[in-house]
Design a protein around this motif. Structure first.
Motif, PDB file in Angstrom:
ATOM      1  N   SER A 104       3.416  16.106   1.777  1.00  0.00           N
ATOM      2  CA  SER A 104       2.233  16.587   1.052  1.00  0.00           C
ATOM      3  C   SER A 104       2.572  17.028  -0.371  1.00  0.00           C
ATOM      4  CB  SER A 104       1.580  17.753   1.813  1.00  0.00           C
ATOM      5  OG  SER A 104       2.557  18.741   2.059  1.00  0.00           O
ATOM      6  N   GLY A 156      -3.476   5.246  -7.946  1.00  0.00           N
ATOM      7  CA  GLY A 156      -2.755   4.220  -7.183  1.00  0.00           C
ATOM      8  C   GLY A 156      -1.412   3.864  -7.821  1.00  0.00           C
ATOM      9  N   LYS A 182       1.046   6.720  -7.352  1.00  0.00           N
ATOM     10  CA  LYS A 182       1.538   6.749  -5.963  1.00  0.00           C
ATOM     11  C   LYS A 182       2.611   5.686  -5.751  1.00  0.00           C
ATOM     12  CE  LYS A 182      -2.610   8.292  -3.513  1.00  0.00           C
ATOM     13  NZ  LYS A 182      -3.644   7.850  -2.561  1.00  0.00           N
ATOM     14  N   GLN A 183       2.360   4.504  -6.325  1.00  0.00           N
ATOM     15  CA  GLN A 183       3.329   3.421  -6.133  1.00  0.00           C
ATOM     16  C   GLN A 183       4.654   3.761  -6.819  1.00  0.00           C
ATOM     17  OE1 GLN A 183       4.189   1.374  -3.995  1.00  0.00           O
ATOM     18  NE2 GLN A 183       2.760  -0.324  -4.213  1.00  0.00           N
ATOM     19  N   ASN A 229       0.834  -1.201   0.000  1.00  0.00           N
ATOM     20  CA  ASN A 229       0.000   0.000   0.000  1.00  0.00           C
ATOM     21  C   ASN A 229       0.874   1.258   0.000  1.00  0.00           C
ATOM     22  OD1 ASN A 229      -1.804   2.052   0.417  1.00  0.00           O
ATOM     23  ND2 ASN A 229      -2.886   1.069   2.110  1.00  0.00           N
ATOM     24  N   ILE A 251       4.075   6.925   1.731  1.00  0.00           N
ATOM     25  CA  ILE A 251       4.130   8.339   1.338  1.00  0.00           C
ATOM     26  C   ILE A 251       3.721   9.197   2.528  1.00  0.00           C
ATOM     27  CG2 ILE A 251       3.073  10.073  -0.170  1.00  0.00           C
ATOM     28  CD1 ILE A 251       2.960   7.892  -2.341  1.00  0.00           C
ATOM     29  N   PRO A 265       0.513  14.049  -3.402  1.00  0.00           N
ATOM     30  CA  PRO A 265       0.334  12.603  -3.646  1.00  0.00           C
ATOM     31  C   PRO A 265      -1.131  12.172  -3.579  1.00  0.00           C
ATOM     32  CG  PRO A 265       2.157  12.965  -2.132  1.00  0.00           C
ATOM     33  CD  PRO A 265       1.480  14.301  -2.315  1.00  0.00           C
ATOM     34  N   ASN A 266      -1.933  12.885  -2.785  1.00  0.00           N
ATOM     35  CA  ASN A 266      -3.356  12.523  -2.647  1.00  0.00           C
ATOM     36  C   ASN A 266      -4.121  12.624  -3.958  1.00  0.00           C
ATOM     37  OD1 ASN A 266      -2.918  12.245   0.071  1.00  0.00           O
ATOM     38  ND2 ASN A 266      -3.462  14.368   0.520  1.00  0.00           N
ATOM     39  N   ASP A 305       0.167   4.251   0.277  1.00  0.00           N
ATOM     40  CA  ASP A 305      -0.236   5.248   1.281  1.00  0.00           C
ATOM     41  C   ASP A 305       0.518   5.066   2.598  1.00  0.00           C
ATOM     42  OD1 ASP A 305      -2.000   6.540  -0.386  1.00  0.00           O
ATOM     43  OD2 ASP A 305      -3.675   5.238   0.133  1.00  0.00           O
ATOM     44  N   ASN A 306       1.012   3.849   2.847  1.00  0.00           N
ATOM     45  CA  ASN A 306       1.777   3.611   4.073  1.00  0.00           C
ATOM     46  C   ASN A 306       3.208   4.111   3.969  1.00  0.00           C
ATOM     47  OD1 ASN A 306      -0.463   2.355   5.034  1.00  0.00           O
ATOM     48  ND2 ASN A 306       0.258   0.274   4.674  1.00  0.00           N
ATOM     49  N   ASP A 321       8.483  14.226  -0.641  1.00  0.00           N
ATOM     50  CA  ASP A 321       8.385  12.849  -0.170  1.00  0.00           C
ATOM     51  C   ASP A 321       9.586  12.020  -0.636  1.00  0.00           C
ATOM     52  OD1 ASP A 321       6.369  10.831   1.102  1.00  0.00           O
ATOM     53  OD2 ASP A 321       7.249   9.834  -0.622  1.00  0.00           O
TER      54      ASP A 321
END
Length: 288
Positions: free
Chosen positions: A105, A151, A154-155, A97, A102, A146-147, A99-100, A110
């Motif tokens: 903001s 998906g 983000k990865q 995941n 990154i 990143p939000n 999100d875990n 990041d």
């Protein structure tokens, strides 16, 4: 070629205890596994849920220590407290995941977080950020939040964050499990690119058959053991063995297998659609 990873009899046990601390049960998640990974190789580790592949992955980044056996990462012995930091600098980890992983903001901040944490000078951090984001095709998103990313994007940012630490090896633990097919394809392409162009050793943990067809070597795990290993072609030739361990072969390999069973003279272990199309073209040409 030197060994990036060498495991001999690697074993990991999870011990369950009651409230008084008495041992209630022992689950062997990795059971006397041997691994040999050369620098610059792309290795896939396949297995269904509970096969032990993620527990194995956590050893490669020193998140877990072996219960038994030996493990060396780029010549550094795992399981020793004083080697943990060196191992984590050598082998970066990308989780399921994004999100875990990154935390900032803005994308570029990041990616710069890891190098800053290990004391890299500011000028070099920004050079690394640029290089890493470009290598995963995310440079144009450097000022984004990143939000707002998909998906798969983000990865790729999570992979860039690991790349900026300049590890020799990247371990990806089910990196596409939460992505749609397009996102999965993007991430796997980005990882292959890093392997080809930068010579980064890649360990891909997955249960998607299609993701491993371009690997140099595949290990198949079940119940903590390596039950099958070889090149993708050697492994997918053994469709019956894979099915016995609750794994499928790629759809196109399955189709070619079924046609061969029905008497169509197709070559063994076709891995890609291109190979399938080529084989069918040849059959058609010979039939004329």
């Amino acid at each position: 070629m030197t060994n990036m990873i060498e495991a001999r009899g690697l074993t990991h046990e999870y011990i369950q205890r009651d409230e008084e601390g008495n041992v209630q049960g022992i689950q062997t998640a990795v059971d006397h596994v041997d691994l040999d990974v050369k620098s610059g190789q792309f290795i896939s580790i396949l297995g269904h849920n509970g096969s032990g592949k993620s527990t194995l992955a956590k050893h490669l980044n020193a998140l877990l220590s072996p219960t038994e056996g030996t493990l060396y990462i780029d010549g550094i012995e795992a399981g020793k407290e004083e080697n943990i930091l060196n191992i984590r600098r050598t082998a970066g980890m990308v989780f399921q995941n994004p999100d875990n992983q990154i935390i900032a903001s803005v994308v570029e901040e990041d990616v710069g977080f890891g190098p800053e944490n290990i004391g890299i000078p500011t000028d070099e951090i920004w050079q690394r950020v640029e290089k890493s984001l470009k290598s995963v095709g995310m440079w144009e998103y450097r000022k984004h939040s990143p939000n707002k990313l998909s998906g798969g994007q983000k990865q790729r940012v999570a992979i860039a964050g690991v790349m900026a630490m300049q590890p020799k090896c990247i371990v990806l633990d089910e990196p596409t499990a939460m992505l749609d097919p397009d996102g999965r394809k993007d991430v796997i392409e980005a990882v292959h690119e890093l392997n080809r162009k930068k010579g980064v050793t890649i360990i891909l943990i997955t249960h998607y058959m299609e993701e491993v067809v371009d690997s140099d070597y595949v290990y198949v795990m079940d119940k903590g053991n390596v039950v099958l290993k070889g090149t993708p072609r050697e492994v997918f030739k053994q469709a019956d063995v894979l099915k016995a361990h609750r794994l499928d072969v790629p759809q196109v390999t399955e189709l070619a297998y079924e046609l061969r069973q029905a008497g169509v003279p197709l070559p063994e272990s076709i891995l890609t659609r291109e190979e399938f199309r080529e084989a069918m073209r040849e059959l058609w040409a010979n039939a004329k």
